[in-house]
Enzyme design. Sequence first.
Site, mmCIF file in Angstrom:
data_model
loop_
_atom_site.group_PDB
_atom_site.id
_atom_site.type_symbol
_atom_site.label_atom_id
_atom_site.label_comp_id
_atom_site.label_asym_id
_atom_site.label_seq_id
_atom_site.Cartn_x
_atom_site.Cartn_y
_atom_site.Cartn_z
ATOM 1 N N ASN A 40 0.709 -1.171 0.022
ATOM 2 C CA ASN A 40 -0.003 0.012 -0.060
ATOM 3 C C ASN A 40 0.841 1.235 -0.005
ATOM 4 O O ASN A 40 1.672 1.672 1.022
ATOM 5 C CB ASN A 40 -0.882 -0.148 1.114
ATOM 6 N N TRP A 41 1.096 1.928 -1.045
ATOM 7 C CA TRP A 41 1.802 2.882 -1.418
ATOM 8 C C TRP A 41 1.335 4.169 -0.787
ATOM 9 O O TRP A 41 2.309 5.130 -0.549
ATOM 10 C CB TRP A 41 2.085 3.354 -2.749
ATOM 11 N N LYS A 42 0.339 4.506 -0.190
ATOM 12 C CA LYS A 42 -0.533 5.293 0.433
ATOM 13 C C LYS A 42 -0.271 6.696 -0.721
ATOM 14 O O LYS A 42 -0.127 6.586 -1.873
ATOM 15 C CB LYS A 42 0.032 5.879 1.985
ATOM 16 N N HIS A 92 -9.444 1.308 5.523
ATOM 17 C CA HIS A 92 -8.164 1.420 5.890
ATOM 18 C C HIS A 92 -8.374 2.468 7.163
ATOM 19 O O HIS A 92 -9.202 3.012 7.053
ATOM 20 C CB HIS A 92 -7.332 2.015 4.910
ATOM 21 N N GLU A 123 -6.671 4.874 8.213
ATOM 22 C CA GLU A 123 -6.565 6.169 7.814
ATOM 23 C C GLU A 123 -7.644 6.904 7.090
ATOM 24 O O GLU A 123 -7.973 8.040 7.205
ATOM 25 C CB GLU A 123 -5.334 6.338 6.823
ATOM 26 N N GLU A 150 -5.017 -4.712 10.595
ATOM 27 C CA GLU A 150 -3.867 -3.867 11.026
ATOM 28 C C GLU A 150 -4.318 -2.971 11.987
ATOM 29 O O GLU A 150 -4.941 -2.184 12.301
ATOM 30 C CB GLU A 150 -4.038 -2.882 9.650
ATOM 31 N N GLY A 165 3.142 2.248 10.850
ATOM 32 C CA GLY A 165 4.018 3.279 10.440
ATOM 33 C C GLY A 165 4.805 3.633 11.693
ATOM 34 O O GLY A 165 5.510 4.692 11.897
ATOM 35 N N SER A 206 3.796 -2.249 10.097
ATOM 36 C CA SER A 206 5.211 -2.301 10.186
ATOM 37 C C SER A 206 5.766 -3.627 9.902
ATOM 38 O O SER A 206 6.782 -4.304 10.576
ATOM 39 C CB SER A 206 5.642 -2.082 11.874
ATOM 40 N N GLY A 253 2.884 -1.045 4.200
ATOM 41 C CA GLY A 253 3.012 0.199 3.731
ATOM 42 C C GLY A 253 4.479 0.626 3.466
ATOM 43 O O GLY A 253 5.036 0.209 2.505
ATOM 44 N N GLY A 254 4.994 1.360 4.548
ATOM 45 C CA GLY A 254 6.309 1.742 4.325
ATOM 46 C C GLY A 254 7.475 0.899 3.529
ATOM 47 O O GLY A 254 7.843 1.099 2.596
HETATM 48 P P1 13P Z 1 3.139 0.278 7.471
HETATM 49 O O1 13P Z 1 3.763 -0.897 7.053
HETATM 50 O O2 13P Z 1 4.120 1.563 7.130
HETATM 51 O O3 13P Z 1 3.039 0.197 9.095
HETATM 52 O O4 13P Z 1 1.850 0.446 7.077
HETATM 53 C C1 13P Z 1 1.106 -0.428 7.386
HETATM 54 C C2 13P Z 1 -0.506 -0.095 6.248
HETATM 55 O O5 13P Z 1 -1.247 0.754 6.774
HETATM 56 C C3 13P Z 1 -0.596 -0.711 5.303
HETATM 57 O O6 13P Z 1 -2.019 -0.704 4.926
#
Ligand code: 13P
Length: 249
Positions: free
Chosen positions: A9-11, A92, A94, A164, A170, A210, A231-232
């Site tokens: 997930n590149w956000k 999600h 967010e 999640e 993050g 993470s 994510g990251g």
């Molecule tokens: P991180 O891997 O950066 O913690 O993010 C997880 C995430 O929100 C994937 O959707």
Amino acid sequence: MREKIVIGNWKMNTSISEAKQLVEELNKANKNNTKTAVLVPSLYINALQNLANKSIHIGAQNVSSFEKGAFTGEISAAMLNSMQVEYVAIGHSERRTIFNETDNIISEKIKISLENNLKPILCCGEALEVRKAGDFLDFVGKQIDFVLEKITANDMKNIIIAYEPIWAIGTGETASAAQAQEVHIYIRNIVKKHFGNEIADKTTILYGGSVKPSNAAELFAEQDIDGALVGGASLNAQSFIDIINANNG
Ligand code: 13P
């Protein structure tokens, strides 16, 4: 028996040139053709589809709950389907917290995505206060129940669930494999309650929060963890590939 998949997930990250470079690196590295997906900024979907090899699916991070019409700035499920998009993240944390998406909105998005032949990745997870209070299973269970009670068994076959925990997103703090497994089996039992054993056994449940090359193998070794939503670490081709390979081992 059930599909294993690692999804990035590149956000809201990358320029178009960075995005293309990332997909080119994934193409080169993904030699064993393990199925994977990246949820990219919608603006780049077409360009990246033209670049990605067939094992890398280009998905969306969000979809409108509305069908079509005067909804400035929105992207509909029908539009994504017309672009041959397969996966879309829904719910999600967010989106829930920053954009005030309620269980109702999330449920509408799931419904309209299924009607348009998309495969929703239904995200759930508790905040730190909920975890500390010990109510996390109940909290996550309600998020899942709310959606599952409005869909059919056939719909469920096209849904991936992603657990999640918000405190792990993050933050560098991952849920331990045992903490994640505890919630995953709980989620699988909820699927079983709604749709029976066979469908529950076939439901892919991903962990997110993470995930890194250093902790991926331990998480994937758990019985009910079928992959990851990353994510990251998905913004770096090598670390994402290392996570994909850990899911294969
Ligand atoms: P991180 O891997 O950066 O913690 O993010 C997880 C995430 O929100 C994937 O959707």
